[in-house]
Design a protein around this motif. Structure first.
Motif, PDB file in Angstrom:
ATOM      1  N   SER A  47       0.831  -1.213   0.000  1.00  0.00           N
ATOM      2  CA  SER A  47       0.000   0.000   0.000  1.00  0.00           C
ATOM      3  C   SER A  47       0.859   1.253   0.000  1.00  0.00           C
ATOM      4  O   SER A  47       0.503   2.261  -0.625  1.00  0.00           O
ATOM      5  CB  SER A  47      -0.920   0.029   1.220  1.00  0.00           C
ATOM      6  OG  SER A  47      -1.869  -1.006   1.125  1.00  0.00           O
ATOM      7  N   GLN A  90      -7.100   0.826  -0.812  1.00  0.00           N
ATOM      8  CA  GLN A  90      -7.397  -0.358   0.002  1.00  0.00           C
ATOM      9  C   GLN A  90      -8.505  -0.012   0.996  1.00  0.00           C
ATOM     10  O   GLN A  90      -9.400  -0.814   1.235  1.00  0.00           O
ATOM     11  CB  GLN A  90      -6.135  -0.819   0.747  1.00  0.00           C
ATOM     12  CG  GLN A  90      -6.374  -2.059   1.594  1.00  0.00           C
ATOM     13  CD  GLN A  90      -5.091  -2.592   2.242  1.00  0.00           C
ATOM     14  OE1 GLN A  90      -4.013  -2.018   2.107  1.00  0.00           O
ATOM     15  NE2 GLN A  90      -5.225  -3.714   2.949  1.00  0.00           N
ATOM     16  N   ASP A 175      -5.462  -1.344  -5.119  1.00  0.00           N
ATOM     17  CA  ASP A 175      -4.889  -1.869  -3.882  1.00  0.00           C
ATOM     18  C   ASP A 175      -5.916  -2.745  -3.171  1.00  0.00           C
ATOM     19  O   ASP A 175      -6.839  -2.241  -2.537  1.00  0.00           O
ATOM     20  CB  ASP A 175      -4.451  -0.694  -2.994  1.00  0.00           C
ATOM     21  CG  ASP A 175      -3.602  -1.155  -1.811  1.00  0.00           C
ATOM     22  OD1 ASP A 175      -3.405  -2.383  -1.655  1.00  0.00           O
ATOM     23  OD2 ASP A 175      -3.149  -0.281  -1.048  1.00  0.00           O
ATOM     24  N   GLU A 176      -5.746  -4.041  -3.310  1.00  0.00           N
ATOM     25  CA  GLU A 176      -6.626  -5.022  -2.650  1.00  0.00           C
ATOM     26  C   GLU A 176      -8.105  -4.745  -2.893  1.00  0.00           C
ATOM     27  O   GLU A 176      -8.916  -4.786  -1.969  1.00  0.00           O
ATOM     28  CB  GLU A 176      -6.360  -5.067  -1.141  1.00  0.00           C
ATOM     29  CG  GLU A 176      -4.990  -5.625  -0.828  1.00  0.00           C
ATOM     30  CD  GLU A 176      -4.895  -6.130   0.607  1.00  0.00           C
ATOM     31  OE1 GLU A 176      -5.927  -6.555   1.166  1.00  0.00           O
ATOM     32  OE2 GLU A 176      -3.792  -6.092   1.144  1.00  0.00           O
TER      33      GLU A 176
HETATM   34 MG    MG Z   1      -2.045  -2.737   2.047  1.00  0.00          MG
END
Ligand code: MG
Ligand code: ATP
Lengths: 256, 436
Positions: A47, A90, A175-176
């Protein structure tokens, strides 16, 4: 891979916070048309990499990052956005009082302005957004809510992807985006990402799960551990990680 | 003696004869004595600890004068309301809806005093002049103002819009508008007091409002203060509520070089409900001070207070909110919240939320926060291409929005939104991003 095909070139990027090193001498090249997956243990710096690329302040940064031939680190977050860089967070931020759909419109028109294109009026924009919302299977009631305010985890992630498909970025860093999604939602998100695949664009996916990569086939897979890319390979690397975990790489690193 | 007091005394001796004859005259004389006994609040006055009047004490203010009226559309546009307009401190029949007065229980204060000189003492027990000297001062000059008396079960068909407008062509005067609202049992009304000044007007407005709600009466009261940033404004408001009455008070303190409101509420019956919704926005060298006091005197009443402040530049604001639950007042619900957004390092807020509880079966909460813009939200907006300045304005507006959304009157809500957008310079391009 010809040099002028490179969208993003990261060269020996080191990042620390309050003297605590998080990324160390990280290098990565992403060419137009490619999808890269970045995997790695919790806390390895994935991240941080994404946020530094998007322009977050508060880090000590050294090294070079060039994006579309420009020094990325020299640009403000909004200037990066205008040039087609997009980060799906995220943890998308809740902003009560700021309207979701108008933020999208402002975002799209800010980019268009930068490119010298006329802004979309309310009607034109509505046509665009309705089509994209259908693609993402998002309800119309969503239009008038505040940005992410009171959204479920899954709704927030879908909202990020909706923003992406509306903004059509040159480089998307996700991000995720798959975390916390059930299988149906993951398919919808993957579908959204796949519609973005294009010889002109590139996508960087940060993920913990091989499963997402069944739906979005990556060209390259990287493993980020302790702030460094410790291994790069093709899609088979993700399968191996799924099977063996990260310890296998750590042990190899020690014995090497 | 300060120049200001001197000029007020001078005004007092020259002011027009009291409407309503001797009795009113005597009330005025007595009130002036009370004011002079106390004088202007000084540094040792605990109710004025954070607000000093030095800059105004040196100034002089004249009596209101009849001036040429330079416009016909003062105040909030397109408001569907019964309008009563005062220009430079004096009633303007040309701009007011006189034909609607009689049928709706509305009288000008001077007419009401002529009918019933007893009104000179106000509707409620007089507040202690040692603390409320500005209320005494208002009583001493009473002449301009409005009385609304709603009979039981009556509903005011449209809001009553009281506009006190200062023209830039006017002189620096002291005006003392007085508003008395008596709502009969089960009646319903909406009253908008708007204190507005054109740029560079530098008068002193010392307004007073008294509200008396009988059982089951409902009143929505707006106090909108958009004086110029060179003006001096004091507003006192006293309200008393009988059982099952409901008072919603919107207090928007947006203007003035120095502005102070004192609001005091007496909850006198079971089921009485009070909502206090406040917003202050200060920039430049402005100083705005809001004092509220809620007295829960009888069981089973509730009060809900939410005041928010936005402070920029070198401006200062004071919030002092006190709720007292008296021994009798079991089953009280009282909440109080004061949130502040500091946009610059030079700005300063003093906030004092106070709860005093003398009963045991109560539900009370209070809290105050002072914060800055959320850097995560700021970053998020920027990554979507919203420039820094716009993102800041947008989040600032969003902070105020809950308070703005509570304004039931849509025309008013839009006008306030527009005012805020005008005050936040980078908002102009982004006004459609907000959810109103
Ligand atoms: Mg992360
Ligand atoms: N603002 C910060 N202050 C201090 N440490 C931080 C900060 N942000 C990140 N870190 C630290 O940097 C390291 C990397 O964090 P990062 O969020 O980049 O990891 P990640 O790979 O994304 O992890 P995850 O898989 O859990 O999302 C962690 O040890 C984290 O605690």
């Amino acid at each position: 891979m010809s040099k002028n095909n490179i969208l993003l070139s990261i060269n020996k990027l080191s990042v620390s916070i309050d003297d605590k090193p998080i990324l160390r001498d990280l290098s990565l090249q992403v060419a137009a048309g490619e999808v890269h997956a970045i995997m790695g243990p919790n806390g390895s710096g994935k991240s941080t990499l994404a946020q530094v690329l998007a322009g977050r302040e508060g880090y000590e940064v050294s090294g070079e990052v060039s994006y579309l031939g420009e020094d990325l680190l020299d640009l403000s977050p909004e200037e990066r956005a205008w040039r087609g860089l997009f980060l799906a967070f995220q943890y998308p931020v809740e902003i009560p009082g700021v309207n979701n759909v108008y933020l999208l419109k402002a975002a799209l028109n800010a980019q268009r302005k930068y490119r010298g294109e006329a802004p979309l009026d309310a009607f034109e924009f509505l046509t665009v957004i309705q089509e994209k919302m259908k693609l993402m299977q998002i309800d119309e009631s969503f239009l008038n809510r505040s940005v992410n305010a009171g959204f479920s985890g899954c709704e927030k992630k879908r909202n990020e992807i909706l923003q992406m498909v509306v903004l059509e970025p040159r480089l998307a860093v996700l991000d995720e985006t798959d975390s916390g999604l059930d299988i149906d939602a993951m398919k919808i998100v993957a579908n959204g990402v796949n519609t973005m695949r294009d010889p002109e664009r590139a996508i960087v996916l940060v993920t913990h799960y091989q499963r997402l990569l069944d739906y979005i086939k990556p060209d390259k897979v990287h493993v980020l551990a302790d702030g460094q890319i410790v291994r790069s390979g093709g899609p088979e690397l993700a399968l191996k990680l799924e099977e063996k975990g990260y310890d296998w790489l750590r042990q190899e690193a020690v014995s090497a | 003696m300060s120049a200001m007091i001197q000029s007020l005394q001078d005004n007092f001796s020259r002011q027009p004869v009291a409407p309503g004859g001797d009795y009113v005259h005597q009330v005025r004389e007595k009130a002036m004595k009370e004011f002079l006994n106390t004088g202007l609040p000084g540094p040792r006055d605990e109710y004025w600890k954070y607000t000093r009047l030095r800059i105004f004490a040196k100034r002089t203010f004249g009596l209101p004068q009849e001036n040429a009226i330079t416009g016909s559309d003062f105040g909030i546009k397109n408001l569907d309301a019964i309008r009563i307009v005062f220009v430079d401190g004096l009633y303007s029949p040309a701009l007011s809806d006189e034909s609607a007065f009689a049928e709706n229980g509305i009288r000008l204060l001077a007419d009401a005093l002529r009918d019933d000189s007893g009104l000179a003492g106000g509707l409620l027990p007089q507040p202690d002049p040692a603390i409320h000297q500005f209320a005494a001062l208002n009583r001493a000059f009473q002449d301009q103002g409005v009385v609304l008396e709603l009979a039981a079960e009556r509903e005011l068909p449209r809001p009553l819009y009281l506009l006190f407008h200062s023209q830039k062509t006017g002189q620096d005067t002291a005006s003392h508008p007085r508003i008395l609202i008596r709502s009969g049992a089960g009646s319903k009304a909406s009253v908008i007091e708007h204190y507005n000044g054109e740029e560079k007007t530098a008068g002193f407005c010392n307004a007073l409002t008294e509200i008396d709600l009988a059982s089951g009466a409902q009143l929505t009261h707006y106090r909108i203060q958009t004086e110029s940033d060179t003006a001096f404004h004091v507003g006192s408001l006293f309200a008393r509520q009988a059982e099952d009455s409901r008072l919603v008070s919107h207090n928007l303190s947006l203007g003035g070089r120095l502005a102070r409101t004192n609001m005091q509420f007496e909850l006198m019956g079971r089921g009485a409900e009070l909502v206090l919704n406040g917003l202050y926005l200060v920039s430049g060298k402005q100083h705005i001070d809001n004092h509220t006091l809620v007295n829960h005197r009888k069981p089973g009443a509730s009060s809900f207070q939410d005041y928010r402040g936005i402070l920029n530049d070198k401006a200062r604001a004071v919030f002092c909110g006190k709720a007292v639950v008296h021994p009798d007042a079991q089953q009280t619900v009282a909440t109080q919240s004061n949130r502040n957004l500091l946009l610059s390092h030079g700005a300063e807020i003093d906030t004092q939320p106070v709860l005093e509880i003398y009963a045991d079966d109560v539900q009370c909460s209070h809290g105050a926060t002072v914060g800055q813009l959320d850097t995560n939200a700021l970053f998020y907006l920027k990554t979507r291409g919203v420039p820094e300045d716009e993102a800041r304005s947008l989040l600032t507006f969003a902070f105020a929005e809950d308070v703005v959304l509570r304004l039931e009157n849509q025309t008013l809500r839009n006008a306030i939104t527009e005012h805020l957008i005008g005050r936040l310079p980078e908002m102009k391009n982004t006004d459609e991003l907000v959810t109103t």
